[in-house]
Design a protein around this motif. Structure first.
Motif, PDB file in Angstrom:
ATOM      1  N   GLU A 157       0.842  -1.094  -0.133  1.00 50.65           N
ATOM      2  CA  GLU A 157      -0.021   0.211   0.000  1.00 50.65           C
ATOM      3  C   GLU A 157       0.916   1.301   0.018  1.00 50.65           C
ATOM      4  N   ARG A 158       1.814   1.225   0.521  1.00 49.84           N
ATOM      5  CA  ARG A 158       2.932   2.507   0.561  1.00 49.84           C
ATOM      6  C   ARG A 158       3.389   2.777  -1.078  1.00 49.84           C
ATOM      7  N   LEU A 159       3.182   1.814  -1.982  1.00 50.69           N
ATOM      8  CA  LEU A 159       3.346   2.139  -3.199  1.00 50.69           C
ATOM      9  C   LEU A 159       2.094   2.514  -3.988  1.00 50.69           C
ATOM     10  N   ILE A 160       1.042   2.619  -3.117  1.00 48.77           N
ATOM     11  CA  ILE A 160      -0.239   2.813  -3.854  1.00 48.77           C
ATOM     12  C   ILE A 160      -0.705   4.005  -3.316  1.00 48.77           C
ATOM     13  N   THR A 161      -0.924   4.169  -2.219  1.00 47.59           N
ATOM     14  CA  THR A 161      -1.424   5.577  -1.544  1.00 47.59           C
ATOM     15  C   THR A 161      -0.717   5.932  -0.529  1.00 47.59           C
ATOM     16  N   GLY A 162       0.568   5.368  -0.166  1.00 49.17           N
ATOM     17  CA  GLY A 162       1.561   5.870   0.618  1.00 49.17           C
ATOM     18  C   GLY A 162       2.409   6.969   0.280  1.00 49.17           C
ATOM     19  N   ASP A 163       3.690   6.956   1.316  1.00 49.87           N
ATOM     20  CA  ASP A 163       4.775   8.034   0.891  1.00 49.87           C
ATOM     21  C   ASP A 163       5.677   7.478   0.143  1.00 49.87           C
ATOM     22  N   ALA A 164       5.615   6.474  -0.606  1.00 48.31           N
ATOM     23  CA  ALA A 164       6.730   6.151  -1.303  1.00 48.31           C
ATOM     24  C   ALA A 164       6.976   7.208  -2.598  1.00 48.31           C
TER      25      ALA A 164
END
Length: 475
Positions: free
Chosen positions: A73-80
């Motif tokens: 999810e970090r690569l979807i809606t997160g801060d990645a």
């Protein structure tokens, strides 16, 4: 073997279909009569920093596919980092054969960035660099994207409690020749079951109109006032998101009692909520008759199914699904009651469940009437259905049960400025289907008639139906 998404034949299986698309539909302008793009971003002429920001920021279509591929999810809606998110999306896309997002994405890469290749994990850097160079150009802004797409008119989605300040600024700005009109969506005024949010909304709306909203009658006065202001700015349509089209009639006195208890913080029963919503929708329909607006009803969606992710990310983040409850008796009774009370406004019915298509087509056929051609509409294939199969099914059922030639065509229903190739996609599907019927001997090969039919469905019918201040296209 055909070339991948060949410009000449993509979605067009016959010579007639190809000729119809390229001769009658390809160069038509676009009316986007329902979308979710921001009028503020249009006025401020937003620029995108990179393709991930333009593509992945808020697009739950893409987010759902990424989750299905096991992407964190970090690569979807997160801060990645944006580049990492784009890589994850590219690796997802290469596995998404048959999904319309695969085709839409490549249409967008072709039309806006001139990319003729295939986006994948291997080509992600190439596409990142190409799009970065294009996005850095001085003229690659939201307004220029809209102009380049051939858009003549946009209807955004606006709440009656919105100030409409960005629409006012756009109306006063002679430098942008695309009409950007509000479309009213009073869902917050309808959701009486969300007691605290409902009362907060009443305070906000009352502050805007300068009258405390302490009764249903006061709410109706406030909505009417806001509708009048929107109408002066060119609004010609509303939109309502419903679980289903309900019909639970109640007296005026009962509705005022339900409203008063909710205003005081008491949650309504299920029946009370449905009765209130019925009364609100009857009032709203009367307003649309008064103003000459079209009433759009979107239903058949079961929203926010993952409670943990709803708490984490909020609504409209990819956790909605198709619902399977559309009571035809209530839909018909609702339309009939409005017809008897105020007369029906122009009405567009959209169900997220494709199984509802024949119900919609046959019920709305009971309420067609002049002088408006196609006064009752089965709206374009929506959300989970706006792919080739869904579009063909919607067009075919409408043709079987009604009059396809009065259909008002496609909309984007999108939050993205890069989504206008969906109109191309729809027009290709339309021409492909009509071409097949002609070549099968099901309809005459009369090119004047066919060209007029395609132009009407793709553009002209929407101009006439909504009463927009635009010229129709005859050649």
């Amino acid at each position: 073997m055909k070339q991948f998404m060949d410009d000449r034949s993509f979605l067009l299986s016959t010579q007639t279909g190809e000729e119809l698309y390229h001769e009658a539909a390809e160069d038509l302008p676009i009316i986007d009569y329902h979308c979710h793009i921001s009028p503020r971003e249009i006025f401020e002429d937003r620029r995108f920093e990179n393709i991930a920001e333009a593509w992945l920021g808020g697009d739950h279509y893409k987010w759902r596919l990424m989750r299905a591929c096991g992407v964190d999810e970090r690569l979807i809606t997160g801060d990645a980092p944006a580049r990492d998110k784009f890589q994850a999306w590219a690796e997802t896309l290469e596995r998404s054969i048959g999904n319309p997002v695969f085709e839409w994405s490549h249409l967008e890469l072709k039309r806006y960035f001139g990319y003729e290749g295939v986006l994948s994990g291997k080509t992600a850097q190439e596409v990142w660099d190409l799009t970065a160079a294009k996005l850095a150009e001085a003229d690659f802004t939201c307004r220029e994207i809209v102009r380049q797409s051939g858009v003549r008119l946009i209807c955004t989605t606006d709440d009656p409690a919105d100030s409409l300040e960005w629409h006012k600024k756009l109306a006063a700005d002679p430098s942008f020749d695309v009409q950007v009109l509000p479309a009213m969506r009073p869902d917050a005024a309808l959701r009486i079951e969300r007691t605290s949010a409902f009362t907060a909304y009443l305070e906000r709306l009352g502050g805007l109109v300068g009258e405390p909203i302490t009764s249903f009658a006061a709410l109706k006065r406030a909505i009417s006032a806001r509708y009048d202001e929107a109408h002066a700015l060119g609004c010609r349509a509303s939109d309502h998101a419903l679980d289903y089209v309900m019909y639970v009639p109640a007296s005026d006195e009962e509705i005022e009692g339900i409203f008063a208890r909710a205003r005081a913080g008491q949650a309504p029963t299920e029946r009370e909520a449905l009765a209130y919503k019925t009364a609100f929708m009857q009032f709203a329909a009367g307003e649309y008759v008064r103003l000459g607006w079209a009433m759009q009803l979107h239903f058949g969606c079961r929203r926010d199914n993952n409670s943990a992710m709803l708490a984490k990310l909020g609504p409209d983040t990819g956790y909605d699904a198709v619902a399977n409850y559309t009571p035809a008796d209530q839909l018909a009774a609702f339309l009939n009651a409005i017809h008897e009370r105020t007369g029906l406004p122009k009405t567009i019915l959209y169900s997220l469940n494709p199984a509802d298509a024949i119900v919609i087509d046959t019920v709305m056929g009971c309420f067609q009437e002049g002088p408006v051609a196609g006064k009752m509409q089965n709206g374009s294939a929506w959300w989970f259905n706006d792919h080739e199969v869904g579009m063909r099914d919607q067009l075919t059922t409408l043709a079987n049960e009604g009059v396809l030639g009065t259909f008002i065509g496609m909309l984007t229903d999108s939050r993205s400025f890069l989504s206008y190739p969906r109109h191309e996609y729809f027009r290709r599907v339309l021409c492909g289907l009509v071409g097949e019927w002609v070549e099968a001997g099901k309809f005459p090969d009369d090119r004047d008639l066919l060209h007029r039919l395609v132009r009407d469905i793709s553009y002209n019918n929407a101009v006439r139906y909504f009463g927009f201040d635009l010229d129709t296209v005859t050649a």
